[in-house]
Write an enzyme that holds these catalytic residues in place. Sequence first.
Site, PDB file in Angstrom:
ATOM      1  N   ASP A  80      44.115  38.105  41.620  1.00  0.00           N
ATOM      2  CA  ASP A  80      45.064  39.261  42.336  1.00  0.00           C
ATOM      3  C   ASP A  80      46.386  39.126  41.434  1.00  0.00           C
ATOM      4  O   ASP A  80      46.721  37.901  40.580  1.00  0.00           O
ATOM      5  CB  ASP A  80      45.179  38.909  43.579  1.00  0.00           C
ATOM      6  CG  ASP A  80      46.460  39.942  43.897  1.00  0.00           C
ATOM      7  OD1 ASP A  80      46.479  41.028  44.181  1.00  0.00           O
ATOM      8  OD2 ASP A  80      47.311  39.235  44.812  1.00  0.00           O
ATOM      9  N   ASP A 121      49.853  40.983  42.523  1.00  0.00           N
ATOM     10  CA  ASP A 121      50.990  41.036  43.158  1.00  0.00           C
ATOM     11  C   ASP A 121      51.172  39.966  44.141  1.00  0.00           C
ATOM     12  O   ASP A 121      50.217  39.634  45.174  1.00  0.00           O
ATOM     13  CB  ASP A 121      51.335  42.235  43.981  1.00  0.00           C
ATOM     14  CG  ASP A 121      51.429  43.518  42.784  1.00  0.00           C
ATOM     15  OD1 ASP A 121      52.611  43.109  41.977  1.00  0.00           O
ATOM     16  OD2 ASP A 121      50.917  44.269  42.782  1.00  0.00           O
TER      17      ASP A 121
HETATM   18  C1  XBP Z   1      49.582  44.888  45.599  1.00  0.00           C
HETATM   19  C2  XBP Z   1      49.907  46.206  46.268  1.00  0.00           C
HETATM   20  C3  XBP Z   1      50.597  47.137  45.661  1.00  0.00           C
HETATM   21  C4  XBP Z   1      51.982  46.970  45.163  1.00  0.00           C
HETATM   22  C5  XBP Z   1      52.486  48.463  44.719  1.00  0.00           C
HETATM   23  O1  XBP Z   1      48.257  44.619  45.603  1.00  0.00           O
HETATM   24  O2  XBP Z   1      49.747  46.329  47.681  1.00  0.00           O
HETATM   25  O3  XBP Z   1      50.409  48.184  46.378  1.00  0.00           O
HETATM   26  O4  XBP Z   1      52.763  46.686  46.202  1.00  0.00           O
HETATM   27  O5  XBP Z   1      51.709  49.002  43.552  1.00  0.00           O
HETATM   28  P1  XBP Z   1      47.662  43.286  44.808  1.00  0.00           P
HETATM   29  P2  XBP Z   1      51.570  50.484  43.200  1.00  0.00           P
HETATM   30  O6  XBP Z   1      48.264  42.125  45.610  1.00  0.00           O
HETATM   31  O7  XBP Z   1      46.201  43.638  45.193  1.00  0.00           O
HETATM   32  O8  XBP Z   1      48.108  43.322  43.509  1.00  0.00           O
HETATM   33  O9  XBP Z   1      52.862  50.867  43.593  1.00  0.00           O
HETATM   34  O10 XBP Z   1      51.553  50.355  41.679  1.00  0.00           O
HETATM   35  O11 XBP Z   1      50.564  51.117  43.963  1.00  0.00           O
HETATM   36 MG    MG Z   2      48.339  40.114  46.255  1.00  0.00          MG
END
Ligand code: XBP
Ligand code: MG
Length: 257
Positions: A10, A12
């Site tokens: 993953d 973020d």
């Molecule tokens: C992270 C998220 C994303 C980001 C925003 O998911 O929830 O929505 O916060 O990204 P992960 P966008 O941890 O699975 O990466 O604004 O580009 O949608």
């Molecule tokens: Mg995440």
Amino acid sequence: MSQLEALIFDVDGTLSETERDGHLVAFNLAFKEAGLDWDWSVALYGQLLAVTGGKERIRYYLNDFYQDEHGEAFTEPKDFDAFVAELHASKTRFYVQLMENGAVPLRVGVVRLLQEARDAGVRMAIATTTTPANVSALLTNTLGAESIDWFEVIAAGDIVPAKKPAPDIYLYAIEKMNLKAEQCLVFEDSYNGLLSSNGAGLKTVVTINDYTSDHDFTGAALVLSDFGEPDQPMEVLQGQCDEPYFNLQSAQKILQA
Ligand code: XBP
Ligand code: MG
């Protein structure tokens, strides 16, 4: 019992603290640029993270939080879909700029683990809800542009219609790599992420952060403070790991358990 073939990450919250220091900042800059009087706090953003995807998160805010903050419901512009899409595109531009300015480093142990996997020929992929441009910007500005090629598959954003917690993004990644779930280990940081990876039948190691430390991680193979480093041991919060920092040996043991 399976041989470890691939690590799937993953982005973020797992590779980097991009939610608080990247996405949140970029959302607020986009709102300001659009002349909107919305200003998401760190605490409110924690609640908004219940919904994944930036466009989906904006809609969630307007449906569930806007009225409490503003005393009246949001009046949707005529072409609401275009309004959300434009706002989100602006947020992505700000996010990429923040990465270019070096705003957000990778988390403890990430570079070491990626390097270890590369050296051992263990395949790597990314499965994330965020926009592809954001992944490229993070990787390029922390590890160099060539690091994008370290990942055989970068499954991101709207590539699947159902975002996490749906399993689709992980199913997409393993199908593209032509691997079975039992040959891969996933790294996640959140409840929604864990639901998604477990839903695809993938064993998962969680590294927590401030936004996710109170999440329910039932079903995780291991929950850690971070990946740790030889001189900066990790804390094991759930499950068992004998090494002081998470490495390929730890990963292999989980798959063989
Ligand atoms: C992270 C998220 C994303 C980001 C925003 O998911 O929830 O929505 O916060 O990204 P992960 P966008 O941890 O699975 O990466 O604004 O580009 O949608
Ligand atoms: Mg995440």
